[in-house]
Each structure stands twice: as C-alpha cells, then as structure tokens.
Design a protein around this motif. Sequence first.
Motif, PDB file in Angstrom:
ATOM      1  N   ARG B  43       0.835  -1.208   0.000  1.00 51.72           N
ATOM      2  CA  ARG B  43       0.000   0.000   0.000  1.00 51.72           C
ATOM      3  C   ARG B  43       0.866   1.253   0.000  1.00 51.72           C
ATOM      4  O   ARG B  43       0.643   2.188  -0.777  1.00 51.72           O
ATOM      5  CB  ARG B  43      -0.934   0.007   1.212  1.00 51.72           C
ATOM      6  N   GLY B  44       1.880   1.259   0.882  1.00 53.18           N
ATOM      7  CA  GLY B  44       2.750   2.431   0.982  1.00 53.18           C
ATOM      8  C   GLY B  44       3.513   2.673  -0.316  1.00 53.18           C
ATOM      9  O   GLY B  44       3.573   3.807  -0.810  1.00 53.18           O
ATOM     10  N   LEU B  45       4.067   1.590  -0.889  1.00 53.56           N
ATOM     11  CA  LEU B  45       4.846   1.743  -2.128  1.00 53.56           C
ATOM     12  C   LEU B  45       3.931   2.132  -3.287  1.00 53.56           C
ATOM     13  O   LEU B  45       4.327   2.914  -4.172  1.00 53.56           O
ATOM     14  CB  LEU B  45       5.604   0.443  -2.432  1.00 53.56           C
ATOM     15  N   SER B  46       2.704   1.603  -3.316  1.00 54.55           N
ATOM     16  CA  SER B  46       1.755   1.994  -4.364  1.00 54.55           C
ATOM     17  C   SER B  46       1.454   3.480  -4.259  1.00 54.55           C
ATOM     18  O   SER B  46       1.314   4.169  -5.276  1.00 54.55           O
ATOM     19  CB  SER B  46       0.450   1.202  -4.233  1.00 54.55           C
ATOM     20  N   ALA B  60      10.921  -1.408  -6.311  1.00 50.04           N
ATOM     21  CA  ALA B  60      10.542  -1.815  -4.953  1.00 50.04           C
ATOM     22  C   ALA B  60       9.107  -2.335  -4.950  1.00 50.04           C
ATOM     23  O   ALA B  60       8.794  -3.342  -4.297  1.00 50.04           O
ATOM     24  CB  ALA B  60      10.677  -0.626  -4.001  1.00 50.04           C
ATOM     25  N   LEU B  61       8.234  -1.677  -5.698  1.00 49.56           N
ATOM     26  CA  LEU B  61       6.833  -2.092  -5.745  1.00 49.56           C
ATOM     27  C   LEU B  61       6.701  -3.493  -6.356  1.00 49.56           C
ATOM     28  O   LEU B  61       5.962  -4.343  -5.848  1.00 49.56           O
ATOM     29  CB  LEU B  61       6.005  -1.070  -6.533  1.00 49.56           C
ATOM     30  N   ALA B  62       7.426  -3.721  -7.444  1.00 49.40           N
ATOM     31  CA  ALA B  62       7.343  -5.028  -8.101  1.00 49.40           C
ATOM     32  C   ALA B  62       7.814  -6.132  -7.152  1.00 49.40           C
ATOM     33  O   ALA B  62       7.189  -7.197  -7.045  1.00 49.40           O
ATOM     34  CB  ALA B  62       8.192  -5.017  -9.373  1.00 49.40           C
ATOM     35  N   ALA B  63       8.910  -5.864  -6.434  1.00 51.92           N
ATOM     36  CA  ALA B  63       9.421  -6.861  -5.494  1.00 51.92           C
ATOM     37  C   ALA B  63       8.408  -7.097  -4.379  1.00 51.92           C
ATOM     38  O   ALA B  63       8.184  -8.229  -3.927  1.00 51.92           O
ATOM     39  CB  ALA B  63      10.747  -6.387  -4.907  1.00 51.92           C
ATOM     40  N   GLN B  64       7.764  -5.996  -3.954  1.00 49.92           N
ATOM     41  CA  GLN B  64       6.812  -6.102  -2.856  1.00 49.92           C
ATOM     42  C   GLN B  64       5.585  -6.927  -3.253  1.00 49.92           C
ATOM     43  O   GLN B  64       5.026  -7.667  -2.442  1.00 49.92           O
ATOM     44  CB  GLN B  64       6.407  -4.694  -2.394  1.00 49.92           C
ATOM     45  N   ALA B 251       9.778  16.939  -1.159  1.00 46.33           N
ATOM     46  CA  ALA B 251       9.494  15.604  -1.674  1.00 46.33           C
ATOM     47  C   ALA B 251      10.612  14.624  -1.307  1.00 46.33           C
ATOM     48  O   ALA B 251      10.383  13.417  -1.161  1.00 46.33           O
ATOM     49  CB  ALA B 251       9.286  15.640  -3.180  1.00 46.33           C
ATOM     50  N   GLY B 252      11.799  15.167  -1.109  1.00 44.18           N
ATOM     51  CA  GLY B 252      12.926  14.307  -0.747  1.00 44.18           C
ATOM     52  C   GLY B 252      12.764  13.636   0.602  1.00 44.18           C
ATOM     53  O   GLY B 252      13.389  12.615   0.889  1.00 44.18           O
ATOM     54  N   LEU B 253      11.906  14.223   1.454  1.00 38.61           N
ATOM     55  CA  LEU B 253      11.687  13.631   2.781  1.00 38.61           C
ATOM     56  C   LEU B 253      10.851  12.358   2.705  1.00 38.61           C
ATOM     57  O   LEU B 253      10.797  11.592   3.662  1.00 38.61           O
ATOM     58  CB  LEU B 253      11.005  14.651   3.704  1.00 38.61           C
ATOM     59  N   GLY B 254      10.145  12.188   1.572  1.00 40.46           N
ATOM     60  CA  GLY B 254       9.236  11.046   1.422  1.00 40.46           C
ATOM     61  C   GLY B 254       9.902   9.713   1.693  1.00 40.46           C
ATOM     62  O   GLY B 254       9.400   8.895   2.465  1.00 40.46           O
ATOM     63  N   GLU B 255      11.078   9.534   1.060  1.00 42.14           N
ATOM     64  CA  GLU B 255      11.731   8.241   1.232  1.00 42.14           C
ATOM     65  C   GLU B 255      12.225   8.071   2.661  1.00 42.14           C
ATOM     66  O   GLU B 255      12.200   6.973   3.225  1.00 42.14           O
ATOM     67  CB  GLU B 255      12.886   8.085   0.220  1.00 42.14           C
TER      68      GLU B 255
END
Lengths: 422, 422
Positions: B43-46, B60-64, B251-255
């Motif tokens: 959910r978070g990665l989506s 990361a999403l594909a792996a998740q 936006a850089g804080l997102g990760e």
Amino acid sequence: MKSPLCYLVAARQSEIAELEQLRSACSLVTCVSELIHELQKERGLSNLWLASGGQQGAPALAAQMRAVDDAIGMVRLALDAQELPVQPARHAALLYNAIACLLQGLASLPALRSGIGSLALTLQESTAAFVRLIAACLALVFEAADSACDPDVSRLLVALFHFMQGKELAGQERATGAAAFASGVNDEQRRRHWLHLIDSQEQCFQVFTEFAPAAMHELWLGRCEQGPDMSAIERLRRVACTAQADDGLDAGLGERWFAACSLRLDAMHEVEVLMARELALLCAGRLELAQTALQALQDREHATEETEGLAFFAVDAPDSLPRTTAAYASCAAFGPQLERSIRSLVQEQSQRLLAMQAEIDRARTALVERKTIERAKGMLMHLRQISESDAHKLLRQTAMNQNRRLLDVAQAVLSTVELLPP
Amino acid sequence: MKSPLCYLVAARQSEIAELEQLRSACSLVTCVSELIHELQKERGLSNLWLASGGQQGAPALAAQMRAVDDAIGMVRLALDAQELPVQPARHAALLYNAIACLLQGLASLPALRSGIGSLALTLQESTAAFVRLIAACLALVFEAADSACDPDVSRLLVALFHFMQGKELAGQERATGAAAFASGVNDEQRRRHWLHLIDSQEQCFQVFTEFAPAAMHELWLGRCEQGPDMSAIERLRRVACTAQADDGLDAGLGERWFAACSLRLDAMHEVEVLMARELALLCAGRLELAQTALQALQDREHATEETEGLAFFAVDAPDSLPRTTAAYASCAAFGPQLERSIRSLVQEQSQRLLAMQAEIDRARTALVERKTIERAKGMLMHLRQISESDAHKLLRQTAMNQNRRLLDVAQAVLSTVELLPP
C-alpha cells in the motif's frame, strides 16, 4: 483451493447446527421447568409442615414428594438421552458443569426430606436447601438454552429466563408466607425478606415484559397479574406485612394464602410452558428459512463449481492459467459475472450476520447481567451460608458503598472467590 | 444413569478442545499477520508510485508484490489445511463468513494492481482498496482467534487484537505521509486525516498497554516507542502537519519518512509475532494443566465407577436398592465419603469456571466494543463509499449529537443496515 461459496455454505451449516441444538434443548427446558414447579410446591408444603410443628399438610406433602420424584425421573431420562459431545466452546463446559451441580443437588434430596420429616431441620435450613436445589435447576436451563443464533430467539430467551427467575421468587414468597401464617407471627426480619421477594420478582417481570412477544405479555397479564388470585394475594400480603410484631397472624389464613399463591404459580407455569413451546416453534421457523437458504447456496455451489474454479484460478495465479481458448472463453463469459454475483452473496451474508450479531449483543447484555448477579449471589450463599436475600442485600450494599454498579460488584465477587478461604 | 463425575469430565474435555482450537488458530494468526505486514508495505509503495505520477519506486513495488503473493500463498495453504467442522456455535458461522470475505477481497487484488500500474486509479481509491483488504485480514484474525477459554488468554487476545489494529493505523499513516511528501503538499483534509490516524493508533496502543503482559509492554516500548525511528517519525510528523497549505513539502523527505515508518512497522511486526508465539505457549501451558486435571478426574471416575453407581442408585431410588448386605456395606463405607469428595470436586470446578467466566466477561467487554465499532465503520465505508476516518468521524459525530456512546451508535448502525438501500 476452497472457494468463498464453500465457506458461505459452512457458515450456514453452523448456524443450522446451532438452531437444531437449541430446538432440542427446548424439551429439556420444559421438563426442568416441570421439576422446578414441583420442587417449589414441595418447598411450600415442607414449610407448612415444619412451621406447624408437624401438624399440617402431611398427606399433601407425601403426594408432592411423589410428584417431584416423577419429575426428577423425566429430567434424568432427558439428560441420559442426550449425548455429551465434546465441543470447543465455553458454552459446553459451562453446561456440563451445571448438569454435574444439579445431579449433586438431587443426590442430597433424600437426606433433606428425612431431616424435614423428623422435624430435625429448621424452617430456614429447609427453605435454603430447596432454594439451592431450584437455583441449580435454573442454572441448568440457562446454560442449556443459552444460544445466540438469532435476535428474536435471544429476546425470547431473555424473556423466558427472567420469567422463570421471577416465578422462583414468587415461589419463595409462597413458602415465606406459608411459614409466617403457620407460625402465627411475622417478625421484622421475615417481613423485610418478604418485601424483598416482592420487589425482586417485579423487577424480573419487568424485564420479561420488555423482551417478551406481545402475545406472551398479554397472556401473562390475563392469566396471572390481573386474575382474581392476584387480588387475594395482594390482600394477604397487606394483612401480613402491615401487622405489628406483637399482632398475631391468623394461622387459618395460611391455607388460603398457599392456595392463592399456588393458583398463580400454576398459571405462571402454563405461561412458561407456552414460552418454551414458542421458542421451539421459533427455532423450527428459523431452521426452515436457514435450510432453504443453504439449499440455494448449495445449488449455486454445484452449478458454478467448474467455472468458479477457473475464475479463481485465474485471479489467483494468472501465470499458470490454462492457455486453451475454451478456458479463456469460459472465464471471460461467466467469470466476472459469476464473481460479481458471488461477491454480492458474500456481502449479503456478511451484512445479515453482523446485523444479527449487533442485535444479539444488545439483547444478551441483559442476560449476562442477570446470570452474573445470580451466580455471585449463589456463590455468596454457599460460601457464607446466608440466604438469597441477604446475599442480594450484601451485593447491593457493597455496590452503594463503593459507588459501583451491582454488575461490577458481582463480577468482582466471582473473580476473587478463589482467593477466599474454602 | 450418568454420574456427576462423567459431566465434570465432559466439561474438562470441552475446555481442552477449545484450547486446542485456539492453539491451532495461532499459526493462522501468524501467517495472516505476515500477509497484513506485506500488504501494508505494498500500500505504501503503491502510494509513492501513484503520488509521484509513476516516477518513484517501481522496482521496490514489483518486489513487494511478489512478497505479498508469497504471503497469500501461505495463508491459502493454512486455510486449505484447516477442516470446516460444522459447529453449533455463532463463532463458527462468523469465522467462515470472514474467510469468505477475505477470499473475495484477495480475488480483487490483480484488478487493483493493474489499475495502480496504469495510473488509472487515484491515490484515494488505491488506499481505500488496500484498507478494505487489510480490514478483511484483521476480521479473519479476530474471528479465528476469538476464544474465551481462559482469563489470561482473553487478556492476551485483547492486547494482540488492539496491537494489530494499532499497527494497521500506523501503516495507514505511513501511506498517508508517503502520499503527502511525494505530492509535495499536505492539504487541510489530509492533515486532519493524518492527525486522526495518530490519535486512533495511540488509543489502540493504550488498550494494548492495559492488557498486555509486562514483558510484551516493555518490548514494545524498547523496540518501537522509545527507539530512534520514533523521533525521526515525530519530527517528520511535525514538519508535515504544521506546514501551511501553501508551504510546499520537501518531496525528498518522502523516502526518509517511508524508511523510518517501515522500521517502526517492522519492529511492531516482530512484537506481533512474539505475541502470537506467547499466545501459543500460553495455550500449551493451559492445555497441559487441563489435561493433568482431566487425567485425575478420569482416574477417579474409573476407581469409583462401581461404588459410585451404587451410591447414586441408593439416593436415586431407595426402594429398588439391592438388598444384599455387601451392597449396603459398600454404600455405607464408601458412599458418603465418596459423595462428599465428589461434591467438593463439583464445587471446585464450579467455582473455577464461574470465576474464570467473570474475568473473561470483563476482558471481553473491551473486545466486543472494538469489534462492534470496527464492524460498523467497515459497513459505513462500504455502503457510503467513504474513508475509514470519515466513517469514524460520522459515528463519533452521531454519538455526540444524540448524546449516546460510540458503541451504542455502532450497534444501531449494524442492526439497521438491512433497512438501508443496497
């Protein structure tokens, strides 16, 4: 992989099993209610006998003992006819425990009777022993028929349990009055106990009124509460409870009191039996509905087994989907449509179950409260060897002193009982 | 005739069956908790992916997604390994229904993913779909492990369920924050929703704290609440939630936000798994005790079978007592003594069961309340197609307007849902 439909079917089947169990419990309720009724009469006649120093009511008492023995025989037959399935449910453990308690209580009846026959027991001891025995009967009814399968069923159960409890308090009142008139005096302690019994039974009947179907409520009003027996009872209550300590009571009124109370209790017993029958009917009706719904689900399960399997396969693991055109076609043609209709089935069942559960939780709050308070009273009566009304007073007083609800105090009593000396 | 001992044995056996059922449910809880954890990450990665317009986090999403698929496979294996016994218990019907709902939800996952992959879904739609799916997982855990066999078990269950609920709210917070940072703005609506999520998860953890064993509580404090991740999270919460509408968010804080939240959620997941293990251990310990007690009862039953039978016969029907001296002697010698000791067994078991039940009722009040409110929210989310926080607000507002408890309003919502248009 099992499909959602197969779980919907299993859910319905469990509901049906619960309704069937409750329906078969209704016959046990009917014969235990019969036993309670007869024990109540034996308690009253035993009190007449004891209070009159062995002068009054010997033949009636002897006949009544035989009626009780017959009723015990019926209960034993009903219990022996039941299997003892081991169920992973609290409910089952509590039921079996209640049966063990009742059997234990019934085993002590011969000793009780011989103590009464030889006037070796006091009136208080005799009454207390019968009260305990009847409480064990009521506990069995509560556990056997305690079911939460349907809101209407739950409401009827709340009504029935409170009615039976109220009737038992009315029975205690008959015994108390019988003792008072037979002894020719009504001392202050007995007077207070008597008023407590009147008050408590009215509380029970109020809950009954709240939860009973209208027809049952009217029957109760017509047969019991607005009948001629009730005016006789009210008049005798007034005579006895307003008499001063040194006024004598007319011992001759004892038999009249006993007769009027007995008519009222008989009428209550009829209402009780009708309620148990109504409960069985309600279960049968619900069962029929549930079975029709189950049939529809099973038809659906059967009809959609193949495409269903494919549709699930498809969404489950797209990579391994059989790559034949036929399989694709069937998924495309029936898959989404089927999936939609099954989704709506799941949603319907979900809404129905959760709506029912909320209704049931609401009705059962009254039941859990009643059960907890009765259990705590029983525990106090047993541990401190005090009467039901003293136990009730103790709980109420503690609640008032600590500014807590009666229910909370009752819960606290039960959960600390293991800390007390045996 | 069956003796009281035989009912005591049946009661113990039912308790054991319940403990065994709960112990086997613990493995299901563990793998569903795993699935929830992976779904929360997806959910978070989506959200990162959607909010960045398909720019961030694709690998990361594909792996998740593969991690989620593996977890789904484990849950399906666990479900398929379980039988579907038809049980006359509400509990069973609700469990099967919850499984059907979850399977239905999992079937919609591929469509959800393709909508996210093609950016066809909005961020809100994607989040709502994942929230529903995770709610179905939680509902399954609640029904599968809902058991009332022991006060300590009940308390641990209350703690575990609230912990899982709190973790899911923390997961929603991660997704909400991820979306906010990735989009570069935090509008007023999202800000309110975010604060609601913080508030609700704290309420859940408070109930957890109240019911959890001390060791679990300390573990939780050490690993999650007093760790360095938590200060990073609190700082980013402050930055995002105090920013004015026209201030941009970095936006850089997102990760960084996502990473800090993920560490916290991983730590919570560990606590969760340990709690499930603790639950299994607790069940095993209780099972051992119950089995020892059962063995003692059965030894007693065996040893006393004969004299017991006579003793019961004796009190049951004195007239038909076998008139041999031997039989009389055995009754006289062992009968009363046996009867006394069995009576004390019945009393012990009774006190133990009732004391436990009172404790259980108390712990379960918290559980029923949580379940009812969650169910009502789910129903409102589904019927009105609103978010979890809007459903919560709606319930709370209604409660305030009508001056009723949240629980009462939730019950009313559930029980009137059938009256609403579909």
